[in-house]
Design a protein around this motif. Structure first.
Motif, PDB file in Angstrom:
ATOM      1  N   MET A   1     -21.788  -4.383 -16.958  1.00  0.00           N
ATOM      2  CA  MET A   1     -21.313  -4.068 -15.609  1.00  0.00           C
ATOM      3  C   MET A   1     -22.309  -3.127 -14.928  1.00  0.00           C
ATOM      4  SD  MET A   1     -18.413  -5.523 -14.836  1.00  0.00           S
ATOM      5  CE  MET A   1     -17.701  -4.453 -13.593  1.00  0.00           C
ATOM      6  N   PRO A   2     -22.693  -3.416 -13.658  1.00  0.00           N
ATOM      7  CA  PRO A   2     -23.605  -2.507 -12.974  1.00  0.00           C
ATOM      8  C   PRO A   2     -22.919  -1.193 -12.651  1.00  0.00           C
ATOM      9  CG  PRO A   2     -22.769  -4.173 -11.476  1.00  0.00           C
ATOM     10  CD  PRO A   2     -22.313  -4.559 -12.843  1.00  0.00           C
ATOM     11  N   LYS A   3     -23.685  -0.122 -12.681  1.00  0.00           N
ATOM     12  CA  LYS A   3     -23.131   1.177 -12.348  1.00  0.00           C
ATOM     13  C   LYS A   3     -22.822   1.238 -10.852  1.00  0.00           C
ATOM     14  CE  LYS A   3     -25.395   3.966 -15.895  1.00  0.00           C
ATOM     15  NZ  LYS A   3     -26.282   5.114 -16.125  1.00  0.00           N
ATOM     16  N   LYS A   4     -21.720   1.920 -10.518  1.00  0.00           N
ATOM     17  CA  LYS A   4     -21.426   2.172  -9.109  1.00  0.00           C
ATOM     18  C   LYS A   4     -22.399   3.224  -8.605  1.00  0.00           C
ATOM     19  CE  LYS A   4     -16.533   0.947  -9.035  1.00  0.00           C
ATOM     20  NZ  LYS A   4     -15.171   1.409  -8.685  1.00  0.00           N
ATOM     21  N   ALA A   5     -22.922   2.989  -7.437  1.00  0.00           N
ATOM     22  CA  ALA A   5     -23.871   3.922  -6.854  1.00  0.00           C
ATOM     23  C   ALA A   5     -23.512   4.118  -5.399  1.00  0.00           C
ATOM     24  CB  ALA A   5     -25.299   3.386  -6.990  1.00  0.00           C
ATOM     25  N   GLU A   6     -24.207   5.058  -4.774  1.00  0.00           N
ATOM     26  CA  GLU A   6     -23.958   5.325  -3.360  1.00  0.00           C
ATOM     27  C   GLU A   6     -24.212   4.069  -2.538  1.00  0.00           C
ATOM     28  OE1 GLU A   6     -25.452   8.321   0.210  1.00  0.00           O
ATOM     29  OE2 GLU A   6     -26.200   8.535  -1.825  1.00  0.00           O
ATOM     30  N   HIS A   7     -25.220   3.299  -2.935  1.00  0.00           N
ATOM     31  CA  HIS A   7     -25.523   2.031  -2.280  1.00  0.00           C
ATOM     32  C   HIS A   7     -25.466   0.938  -3.348  1.00  0.00           C
ATOM     33  CE1 HIS A   7     -26.565   4.073   1.387  1.00  0.00           C
ATOM     34  NE2 HIS A   7     -27.375   4.854   0.720  1.00  0.00           N
ATOM     35  N   PRO A   8     -24.274   0.498  -3.717  1.00  0.00           N
ATOM     36  CA  PRO A   8     -24.130  -0.457  -4.822  1.00  0.00           C
ATOM     37  C   PRO A   8     -24.839  -1.763  -4.534  1.00  0.00           C
ATOM     38  CG  PRO A   8     -22.095  -0.274  -3.561  1.00  0.00           C
ATOM     39  CD  PRO A   8     -23.001   0.792  -3.062  1.00  0.00           C
ATOM     40  N   GLN A   9     -25.293  -2.392  -5.604  1.00  0.00           N
ATOM     41  CA  GLN A   9     -26.046  -3.632  -5.461  1.00  0.00           C
ATOM     42  C   GLN A   9     -25.331  -4.792  -6.163  1.00  0.00           C
ATOM     43  OE1 GLN A   9     -28.866  -3.885  -3.591  1.00  0.00           O
ATOM     44  NE2 GLN A   9     -28.424  -1.771  -2.997  1.00  0.00           N
ATOM     45  N   THR A  10     -24.000  -4.761  -6.192  1.00  0.00           N
ATOM     46  CA  THR A  10     -23.261  -5.842  -6.821  1.00  0.00           C
ATOM     47  C   THR A  10     -23.540  -7.149  -6.100  1.00  0.00           C
ATOM     48  OG1 THR A  10     -21.356  -5.236  -5.466  1.00  0.00           O
ATOM     49  CG2 THR A  10     -21.419  -4.383  -7.706  1.00  0.00           C
ATOM     50  N   GLU A  11     -23.526  -8.216  -6.868  1.00  0.00           N
ATOM     51  CA  GLU A  11     -23.828  -9.528  -6.300  1.00  0.00           C
ATOM     52  C   GLU A  11     -23.040 -10.577  -7.064  1.00  0.00           C
ATOM     53  OE1 GLU A  11     -27.650 -12.436  -6.635  1.00  0.00           O
ATOM     54  OE2 GLU A  11     -28.009 -10.478  -5.709  1.00  0.00           O
ATOM     55  N   VAL A  12     -22.398 -11.484  -6.319  1.00  0.00           N
ATOM     56  CA  VAL A  12     -21.676 -12.573  -6.953  1.00  0.00           C
ATOM     57  C   VAL A  12     -21.989 -13.856  -6.200  1.00  0.00           C
ATOM     58  CG1 VAL A  12     -19.782 -11.122  -7.780  1.00  0.00           C
ATOM     59  CG2 VAL A  12     -19.605 -12.228  -5.539  1.00  0.00           C
ATOM     60  N   HIS A  13     -21.898 -14.964  -6.899  1.00  0.00           N
ATOM     61  CA  HIS A  13     -22.038 -16.270  -6.277  1.00  0.00           C
ATOM     62  C   HIS A  13     -20.662 -16.940  -6.269  1.00  0.00           C
ATOM     63  CE1 HIS A  13     -26.258 -15.416  -7.211  1.00  0.00           C
ATOM     64  NE2 HIS A  13     -26.574 -16.334  -6.304  1.00  0.00           N
ATOM     65  N   VAL A  14     -20.258 -17.413  -5.115  1.00  0.00           N
ATOM     66  CA  VAL A  14     -18.931 -18.009  -4.979  1.00  0.00           C
ATOM     67  C   VAL A  14     -19.049 -19.368  -4.314  1.00  0.00           C
ATOM     68  CG1 VAL A  14     -17.767 -15.771  -4.850  1.00  0.00           C
ATOM     69  CG2 VAL A  14     -18.520 -16.894  -2.741  1.00  0.00           C
ATOM     70  N   ASP A  15     -18.092 -20.226  -4.635  1.00  0.00           N
ATOM     71  CA  ASP A  15     -18.006 -21.532  -3.986  1.00  0.00           C
ATOM     72  C   ASP A  15     -16.974 -21.435  -2.861  1.00  0.00           C
ATOM     73  OD1 ASP A  15     -16.419 -24.261  -3.732  1.00  0.00           O
ATOM     74  OD2 ASP A  15     -18.439 -24.752  -4.393  1.00  0.00           O
ATOM     75  N   GLU A  17     -15.504 -23.842  -0.126  1.00  0.00           N
ATOM     76  CA  GLU A  17     -15.374 -25.200   0.411  1.00  0.00           C
ATOM     77  C   GLU A  17     -16.633 -26.033   0.174  1.00  0.00           C
ATOM     78  OE1 GLU A  17     -14.139 -24.779   4.494  1.00  0.00           O
ATOM     79  OE2 GLU A  17     -12.098 -24.230   3.927  1.00  0.00           O
ATOM     80  N   GLY A  18     -17.148 -25.935  -1.048  1.00  0.00           N
ATOM     81  CA  GLY A  18     -18.302 -26.744  -1.424  1.00  0.00           C
ATOM     82  C   GLY A  18     -19.648 -26.130  -1.142  1.00  0.00           C
ATOM     83  N   ARG A  19     -19.660 -24.950  -0.519  1.00  0.00           N
ATOM     84  CA  ARG A  19     -20.922 -24.248  -0.254  1.00  0.00           C
ATOM     85  C   ARG A  19     -21.034 -23.065  -1.211  1.00  0.00           C
ATOM     86  NH1 ARG A  19     -23.607 -27.911   2.887  1.00  0.00           N
ATOM     87  NH2 ARG A  19     -22.395 -28.443   4.769  1.00  0.00           N
ATOM     88  N   THR A  20     -22.188 -22.903  -1.833  1.00  0.00           N
ATOM     89  CA  THR A  20     -22.415 -21.765  -2.720  1.00  0.00           C
ATOM     90  C   THR A  20     -22.991 -20.611  -1.909  1.00  0.00           C
ATOM     91  OG1 THR A  20     -22.808 -23.195  -4.629  1.00  0.00           O
ATOM     92  CG2 THR A  20     -23.615 -20.934  -4.767  1.00  0.00           C
ATOM     93  N   LEU A  21     -22.295 -19.490  -1.929  1.00  0.00           N
ATOM     94  CA  LEU A  21     -22.713 -18.320  -1.159  1.00  0.00           C
ATOM     95  C   LEU A  21     -22.981 -17.149  -2.099  1.00  0.00           C
ATOM     96  CD1 LEU A  21     -20.129 -18.540   1.757  1.00  0.00           C
ATOM     97  CD2 LEU A  21     -22.569 -18.943   1.926  1.00  0.00           C
ATOM     98  N   ARG A  22     -24.026 -16.400  -1.794  1.00  0.00           N
ATOM     99  CA  ARG A  22     -24.351 -15.189  -2.547  1.00  0.00           C
ATOM    100  C   ARG A  22     -23.813 -13.997  -1.771  1.00  0.00           C
ATOM    101  NH1 ARG A  22     -28.789 -11.445  -2.844  1.00  0.00           N
ATOM    102  NH2 ARG A  22     -29.672 -12.453  -0.996  1.00  0.00           N
ATOM    103  N   LEU A  23     -22.817 -13.333  -2.332  1.00  0.00           N
ATOM    104  CA  LEU A  23     -22.210 -12.172  -1.690  1.00  0.00           C
ATOM    105  C   LEU A  23     -22.757 -10.910  -2.344  1.00  0.00           C
ATOM    106  CD1 LEU A  23     -18.493 -13.383  -1.492  1.00  0.00           C
ATOM    107  CD2 LEU A  23     -20.394 -13.823   0.089  1.00  0.00           C
ATOM    108  N   THR A  24     -23.140  -9.958  -1.515  1.00  0.00           N
ATOM    109  CA  THR A  24     -23.817  -8.772  -2.026  1.00  0.00           C
ATOM    110  C   THR A  24     -23.099  -7.497  -1.599  1.00  0.00           C
ATOM    111  OG1 THR A  24     -25.240  -8.692  -0.074  1.00  0.00           O
ATOM    112  CG2 THR A  24     -26.077  -9.908  -1.985  1.00  0.00           C
ATOM    113  N   ASN A  25     -23.305  -6.443  -2.385  1.00  0.00           N
ATOM    114  CA  ASN A  25     -22.841  -5.093  -2.050  1.00  0.00           C
ATOM    115  C   ASN A  25     -21.353  -5.053  -1.722  1.00  0.00           C
ATOM    116  OD1 ASN A  25     -25.515  -4.285  -2.331  1.00  0.00           O
ATOM    117  ND2 ASN A  25     -25.934  -4.543  -0.150  1.00  0.00           N
ATOM    118  N   LEU A  26     -20.538  -5.739  -2.512  1.00  0.00           N
ATOM    119  CA  LEU A  26     -19.113  -5.822  -2.205  1.00  0.00           C
ATOM    120  C   LEU A  26     -18.411  -4.478  -2.308  1.00  0.00           C
ATOM    121  CD1 LEU A  26     -18.220  -9.188  -3.974  1.00  0.00           C
ATOM    122  CD2 LEU A  26     -18.746  -8.783  -1.564  1.00  0.00           C
TER     123      LEU A  26
END
Length: 305
Positions: A1-15, A17-26
């Protein structure tokens, strides 16, 4: 698990409706006063999408982005940014003036946000506010005239939403006298927006003139409460009827859009019974939070439909 930071850099890929999106800094906090994160903002927009998207369809969208949250700098973005996915619908339209789109001069390439993947893509770029014109584009991306009129009720301190509700009832009557049915939307900031659908599209110059006519008519009838003048010094204690947002170049925040206010608030459709209550009682109507809006839609459906 990435460490939480002041400017977190979490990133996930989600589907989506058939499109793959990269969501960042959630985990990034976009509303410091409430601790509301980007992930929570995305969750709101996904859940409100069924009623939001129909009101964005066919309308070029100007986004206001807060990359580091509402306590930091924001910027308007009209053109689709570099890196826009190829599947995002865009419309190249002429730069607009007070009379509407012109076939002369430069063009702008707006995204059209009318499906869930495009909405999620835009919000992932920290586009908290979605603003639209009163005119639309057709299937060939050709600009069509305005399909509605809007009047922005902007209170000058110490006037507030209570006074806006009082004036809204006057505007509703003035529109009804012109065979136009008004819909009310809290601005999500301080005031109210009143919309009236048109039977057929009109040039922006004509809708602007109609809105100005109503504003000046009410200013003459109730100079103690209403002003049609943009000069801020003349707005104190009155409600400014901003008719200029009907100009082809102007946009208004879309119903159900979040606002970049200190706490998360939403431009929310309301019933005329709620407006009447707000006109009677200074505490009768307030701006709404995302949670309240989702509950309202579940209970009442889309009051802007």
């Amino acid at each position: 698990m990435p460490k939480k930071a002041e400017h977190p850099q979490t990133e996930v890929h989600v589907d989506v409706e058939g499109r793959t999106l990269r969501l960042t800094n959630l985990e990034k906090v976009l509303y410091p006063s409430t601790g509301t994160t980007k992930g929570e903002v995305l969750d709101y927009y996904v859940r409100i999408a069924p009623v939001l998207l129909p009101h964005l369809a066919g309308r070029p969208v100007t986004r206001i982005r807060w990359p580091h949250g509402v306590g930091d700098l924001s910027f308007f973005e009209k053109n689709a940014p570099r890196g826009t996915p190829s599947w995002v619908r865009t419309a190249e339209v002429p730069t607009t003036g007070s009379r509407g789109p012109s076939r002369h001069g430069d063009t702008l390439v707006f995204p059209i946000i009318e499906d869930l993947p495009t909405l999620v893509w835009a919000v992932n770029l920290a586009a908290l506010e979605l603003h639209v014109h009163q005119w639309t584009v057709d299937e060939d991306d050709e600009p069509v005239g305005a399909d509605r009129i809007v009047i922005d009720l902007d209170p000058g301190e110490p006037a507030g939403l209570h006074e806006c509700c009082q004036v809204a009832l006057l505007v509703q009557e003035a529109l009804a006298e012109r065979d136009l049915d008004a819909l009310a939307v809290t601005s999500g900031s301080k005031g109210l927006h009143l919309y009236a659908p048109l039977a057929e599209p009109l040039p922006s110059a004509e809708t602007s003139e109609l809105a100005r006519e109503i504003a000046e008519e009410l200013q003459a009838a109730r100079p103690d409460l209403v002003t049609a003048t943009m000069t801020k010094a003349r707005r104190r204690g009155k409600v400014f009827l901003d008719w200029s947002q009907n100009a082809g170049s102007k946009t208004t925040v879309a119903p159900y859009s979040l606002r970049g206010t200190p706490r998360p608030q939403v431009a929310t459709p309301v019933g005329w019974d709620e407006v009447a209550e707000g006109a009677q009682d200074p505490l009768g109507l307030d701006q709404f939070t995302p949670t309240q809006v989702l509950e309202r839609v579940e209970e009442y459906g889309d009051l802007f439909a």
